[in-house]
Scaffold this motif. Structure first.
Motif, PDB file in Angstrom:
ATOM      1  N   ILE A   6       0.845  -1.200   0.000  1.00 34.55           N
ATOM      2  CA  ILE A   6       0.000   0.000   0.000  1.00 34.55           C
ATOM      3  C   ILE A   6       0.878   1.246   0.000  1.00 34.55           C
ATOM      4  CG2 ILE A   6      -1.595   1.365   1.422  1.00 34.55           C
ATOM      5  CD1 ILE A   6      -3.040  -0.802  -0.023  1.00 34.55           C
ATOM      6  N   LYS A   7       1.933   1.263   0.787  1.00 35.15           N
ATOM      7  CA  LYS A   7       2.832   2.423   0.826  1.00 35.15           C
ATOM      8  C   LYS A   7       3.501   2.651  -0.524  1.00 35.15           C
ATOM      9  CE  LYS A   7       3.815   2.662   5.744  1.00 35.15           C
ATOM     10  NZ  LYS A   7       4.830   2.653   6.787  1.00 35.15           N
ATOM     11  N   LYS A   8       3.821   1.556  -1.230  1.00 35.39           N
ATOM     12  CA  LYS A   8       4.416   1.677  -2.565  1.00 35.39           C
ATOM     13  C   LYS A   8       3.431   2.360  -3.523  1.00 35.39           C
ATOM     14  CE  LYS A   8       5.222  -1.517  -6.066  1.00 35.39           C
ATOM     15  NZ  LYS A   8       5.476  -2.882  -6.477  1.00 35.39           N
ATOM     16  N   TYR A   9       2.167   1.901  -3.490  1.00 31.97           N
ATOM     17  CA  TYR A   9       1.150   2.527  -4.343  1.00 31.97           C
ATOM     18  C   TYR A   9       0.890   3.968  -3.923  1.00 31.97           C
ATOM     19  CZ  TYR A   9       0.151  -2.055  -6.334  1.00 31.97           C
ATOM     20  OH  TYR A   9       0.247  -3.247  -6.976  1.00 31.97           O
ATOM     21  N   GLU A  10       0.903   4.223  -2.640  1.00 30.35           N
ATOM     22  CA  GLU A  10       0.749   5.585  -2.114  1.00 30.35           C
ATOM     23  C   GLU A  10       1.805   6.503  -2.707  1.00 30.35           C
ATOM     24  OE1 GLU A  10       0.390   6.924   2.190  1.00 30.35           O
ATOM     25  OE2 GLU A  10       0.061   4.749   2.311  1.00 30.35           O
ATOM     26  N   SER A  11       3.037   6.029  -2.689  1.00 31.83           N
ATOM     27  CA  SER A  11       4.154   6.814  -3.208  1.00 31.83           C
ATOM     28  C   SER A  11       3.986   7.072  -4.703  1.00 31.83           C
ATOM     29  CB  SER A  11       5.466   6.076  -2.939  1.00 31.83           C
ATOM     30  OG  SER A  11       6.530   6.730  -3.559  1.00 31.83           O
ATOM     31  N   LEU A  15       0.306  10.119  -2.689  1.00 29.08           N
ATOM     32  CA  LEU A  15      -0.682  10.258  -1.626  1.00 29.08           C
ATOM     33  C   LEU A  15       0.005  10.122  -0.280  1.00 29.08           C
ATOM     34  CD1 LEU A  15      -3.521   7.963  -3.022  1.00 29.08           C
ATOM     35  CD2 LEU A  15      -3.459  10.456  -3.052  1.00 29.08           C
ATOM     36  N   ASP A  16      -0.632  10.644   0.740  1.00 28.03           N
ATOM     37  CA  ASP A  16      -0.151  10.474   2.107  1.00 28.03           C
ATOM     38  C   ASP A  16      -1.359  10.063   2.945  1.00 28.03           C
ATOM     39  OD1 ASP A  16       1.402  10.461   4.364  1.00 28.03           O
ATOM     40  OD2 ASP A  16       1.244  12.629   4.688  1.00 28.03           O
ATOM     41  N   LEU A  17      -1.591   8.754   3.035  1.00 23.48           N
ATOM     42  CA  LEU A  17      -2.759   8.238   3.730  1.00 23.48           C
ATOM     43  C   LEU A  17      -2.494   8.095   5.220  1.00 23.48           C
ATOM     44  CD1 LEU A  17      -3.732   5.381   1.233  1.00 23.48           C
ATOM     45  CD2 LEU A  17      -4.613   7.715   1.318  1.00 23.48           C
ATOM     46  N   SER A  18      -3.557   8.230   5.984  1.00 24.60           N
ATOM     47  CA  SER A  18      -3.438   8.005   7.424  1.00 24.60           C
ATOM     48  C   SER A  18      -3.338   6.495   7.674  1.00 24.60           C
ATOM     49  CB  SER A  18      -4.660   8.580   8.146  1.00 24.60           C
ATOM     50  OG  SER A  18      -5.814   7.832   7.801  1.00 24.60           O
ATOM     51  N   ASP A  19      -2.863   6.123   8.854  1.00 27.11           N
ATOM     52  CA  ASP A  19      -2.767   4.701   9.209  1.00 27.11           C
ATOM     53  C   ASP A  19      -4.138   4.042   9.183  1.00 27.11           C
ATOM     54  OD1 ASP A  19      -0.035   4.877   9.491  1.00 27.11           O
ATOM     55  OD2 ASP A  19      -0.107   5.181  11.667  1.00 27.11           O
ATOM     56  N   GLU A  20      -5.166   4.793   9.608  1.00 29.63           N
ATOM     57  CA  GLU A  20      -6.539   4.267   9.616  1.00 29.63           C
ATOM     58  C   GLU A  20      -7.019   3.983   8.190  1.00 29.63           C
ATOM     59  OE1 GLU A  20     -10.624   6.452  10.432  1.00 29.63           O
ATOM     60  OE2 GLU A  20      -9.463   6.236  12.270  1.00 29.63           O
ATOM     61  N   THR A  21      -6.787   4.911   7.288  1.00 30.61           N
ATOM     62  CA  THR A  21      -7.189   4.728   5.888  1.00 30.61           C
ATOM     63  C   THR A  21      -6.404   3.593   5.255  1.00 30.61           C
ATOM     64  OG1 THR A  21      -7.740   7.078   5.710  1.00 30.61           O
ATOM     65  CG2 THR A  21      -7.418   5.878   3.648  1.00 30.61           C
TER      66      THR A  21
END
Length: 93
Positions: A6-11, A15-21
């Motif tokens: 998920i962090k890879k896709y975020e990058s 995006l900068d998603l919250s831990d909850e999201t």
């Protein structure tokens, strides 16, 4: 799906998603993947594919020409008109 993916896709999506999201996305993606795995196990041999979900044999009405507005009613909203037509500024030489 895991946090690193998920962090890879975020990058990649900047995006900068919250831990909850991020946790919600992981749960949702895992649920979808499990659903697809279950669907893959269904035997569909001999089943014709559905081309369209609509009833294509629905009766259609005949096309009828109806005059709803008069030319004068339509041109009454025009900023400028000339001989029964909309007049617009010339934009090409």
């Amino acid at each position: 799906m895991d946090t690193q993916t998920i962090k890879k896709y975020e990058s990649m999506a900047k995006l900068d998603l919250s831990d909850e999201t991020r946790a919600w996305m992981i749960d949702t993606i895992n649920m979808l993947e499990e659903s697809f795995r279950k669907l893959e196990q269904i035997d569909t041999d001999g089943i014709q594919p559905l081309i369209n979900v609509l009833n294509l044999n629905a009766p259609l009405r005949e096309d009828e020409v109806k005059k709803i507005f008069t030319r004068e009613q339509i041109l009454s909203n025009a900023p400028q008109e000339n001989n029964g037509y909309f007049e617009v500024p010339k934009i090409l030489e």
